[in-house]
Design an enzyme around this catalytic site. Structure first.
Site, mmCIF file in Angstrom:
data_model
loop_
_atom_site.group_PDB
_atom_site.id
_atom_site.type_symbol
_atom_site.label_atom_id
_atom_site.label_comp_id
_atom_site.label_asym_id
_atom_site.label_seq_id
_atom_site.Cartn_x
_atom_site.Cartn_y
_atom_site.Cartn_z
ATOM 1 N N LYS A 190 61.050 40.669 27.248
ATOM 2 C CA LYS A 190 59.457 40.395 26.996
ATOM 3 C C LYS A 190 59.597 39.199 25.863
ATOM 4 O O LYS A 190 60.284 39.207 25.149
ATOM 5 C CB LYS A 190 58.789 41.353 26.277
ATOM 6 C CG LYS A 190 58.564 42.745 26.978
ATOM 7 C CD LYS A 190 57.841 43.803 26.406
ATOM 8 C CE LYS A 190 58.768 44.442 25.462
ATOM 9 N NZ LYS A 190 58.275 45.926 25.135
ATOM 10 N N THR A 226 47.011 43.934 18.632
ATOM 11 C CA THR A 226 48.165 44.053 19.591
ATOM 12 C C THR A 226 49.100 45.390 19.584
ATOM 13 O O THR A 226 49.960 45.527 20.019
ATOM 14 C CB THR A 226 49.121 42.977 19.486
ATOM 15 O OG1 THR A 226 49.740 42.754 18.324
ATOM 16 C CG2 THR A 226 48.302 41.687 19.922
ATOM 17 N N GLY A 228 50.665 48.549 20.152
ATOM 18 C CA GLY A 228 50.704 49.283 21.424
ATOM 19 C C GLY A 228 51.037 48.619 22.592
ATOM 20 O O GLY A 228 51.217 49.166 23.946
ATOM 21 N N THR A 229 51.275 47.320 22.453
ATOM 22 C CA THR A 229 51.227 46.488 23.778
ATOM 23 C C THR A 229 52.716 46.878 24.686
ATOM 24 O O THR A 229 52.686 46.970 25.622
ATOM 25 C CB THR A 229 51.604 44.959 23.672
ATOM 26 O OG1 THR A 229 52.461 44.440 22.496
ATOM 27 C CG2 THR A 229 50.079 44.571 22.976
ATOM 28 N N GLY A 230 53.813 47.065 23.807
ATOM 29 C CA GLY A 230 55.068 47.562 24.438
ATOM 30 C C GLY A 230 54.941 48.912 25.207
ATOM 31 O O GLY A 230 55.289 48.917 26.604
ATOM 32 N N CYS A 231 54.075 49.803 24.670
ATOM 33 C CA CYS A 231 53.863 51.077 25.185
ATOM 34 C C CYS A 231 53.058 50.897 26.652
ATOM 35 O O CYS A 231 53.290 51.352 27.719
ATOM 36 C CB CYS A 231 53.272 51.869 24.299
ATOM 37 S SG CYS A 231 54.124 52.432 22.685
#
Length: 283
Positions: A190, A226, A228-231
């Site tokens: 990412k 932002t 929780g963007t990875g989850c």
């Protein structure tokens, strides 16, 4: 209806973890189930408490779900202890679960490690080889390279990774290739973290053995919220895999979804707030 299982921690303010995963999977058209690894007391300003479940109870949750409603895909989030990682890995093998998306939550944005070295070793040994794809961010991929005693490609010094710091797209590509070669899973590196704002790189293999090397370009959205963007991204990928999409299409669909969630400009809480996971149905 296709189904997906998330194995992760609970976020009491709903922006990340199990809550974000269930929202994301639901909006992306699958039936979401969960096995909780830890309870947290947190909000947009920080975490004030964590209560990890026992390995036995995590096993009971997974057994209860899979023995009744088999998931078409599985997403794993932060798992901080060796016994819990082993329960997840053994369950994936026991039930022959497919379309496993591993979000290797190991390093905070600040650079601080979130799990122990021993737990990271177990994650690499037990879980990565079972994954269809892992989704590390830049600090996480740098840390993984460090644990592998990675040596940059001397034939391409201008673009090669220097001091295990990734500062260019060419270096993202090199890092993804190395991790894939080491563990066999596809790798979605990412962007962000001062490399690029919204461009991710996928490296892996198609079912026929051909190599996948693909950039997924995105437009920067100037939204400070932002959390929780990875989850959310990993859960959206899992949901699309559960529906039978290819890995490339699943990543493309997931990026489109998360861009919409950020562009909705939800503004909740006193700190770094959550995204609008339900943006597609808001009126």
């Amino acid at each position: 209806m296709n189904t997906a299982l998330t194995i992760a921690g609970s976020d009491s303010c709903g922006g990340a973890g199990i809550q974000a995963d269930i929202k994301t999977m639901t909006i992306n058209g699958v039936y979401a189930m969960s096995a909780i690894t830890a309870l947290t007391a947190q909000n947009t300003t920080g975490v004030t408490g964590i209560q990890e479940v026992t390995p036995e109870f995590l096993q009971q949750q997974i057994d209860a779900v899979v023995s009744d409603i088999r998931p078409d895909a599985v997403k794993t989030g932060m798992v901080s202890s060796i016994p819990l990682i082993k329960v997840i890995a053994s369950s994936i093998k026991k039930y022959g679960l497919k379309n496993v998306v591993v979000d290797p939550v190991m390093v905070a944005t600040s650079g601080a490690k979130l799990i122990s070295d021993d737990a990271i070793d177990t994650l690499k040994k037990e879980l990565f080889p079972l994954a269809a794809v892992i989704t590390p961010n830049i600090p996480e991929i740098e840390f993984l390279l460090e644990t592998l005693n990675f040596q940059p490609d001397s034939s391409n010094l201008a673009d090669s990774i220097s001091s295990l710091k990734i500062i260019s797209e060419a270096q993202m590509e090199e890092a993804a290739r190395k991790i894939h070669e080491e563990f066999g899973c596809a790798v979605l590196v990412k962007g962000g973290h001062n490399v690029n704002d919204a461009n991710d790189f996928l490296y892996g293999k198609n079912p026929d053995g051909t190599i996948v090397k693909k950039w997924f370009r995105g437009k920067r959205i100037n939204n400070p919220n932002t959390h929780g963007t990875g989850c959310t991204l990993s859960s959206a990928i899992a949901a699309n895999l559960a529906k039978g999409c290819s890995l490339e299409q699943s990543v493309a669909n997931a990026k489109e979804y998360i861009s919409g969630a950020l562009a909705a400009m939800l503004n909740l809480g006193k700190g770094r707030g959550p995204m609008a996971h339900n943006w597609a149905i808001l009126k």
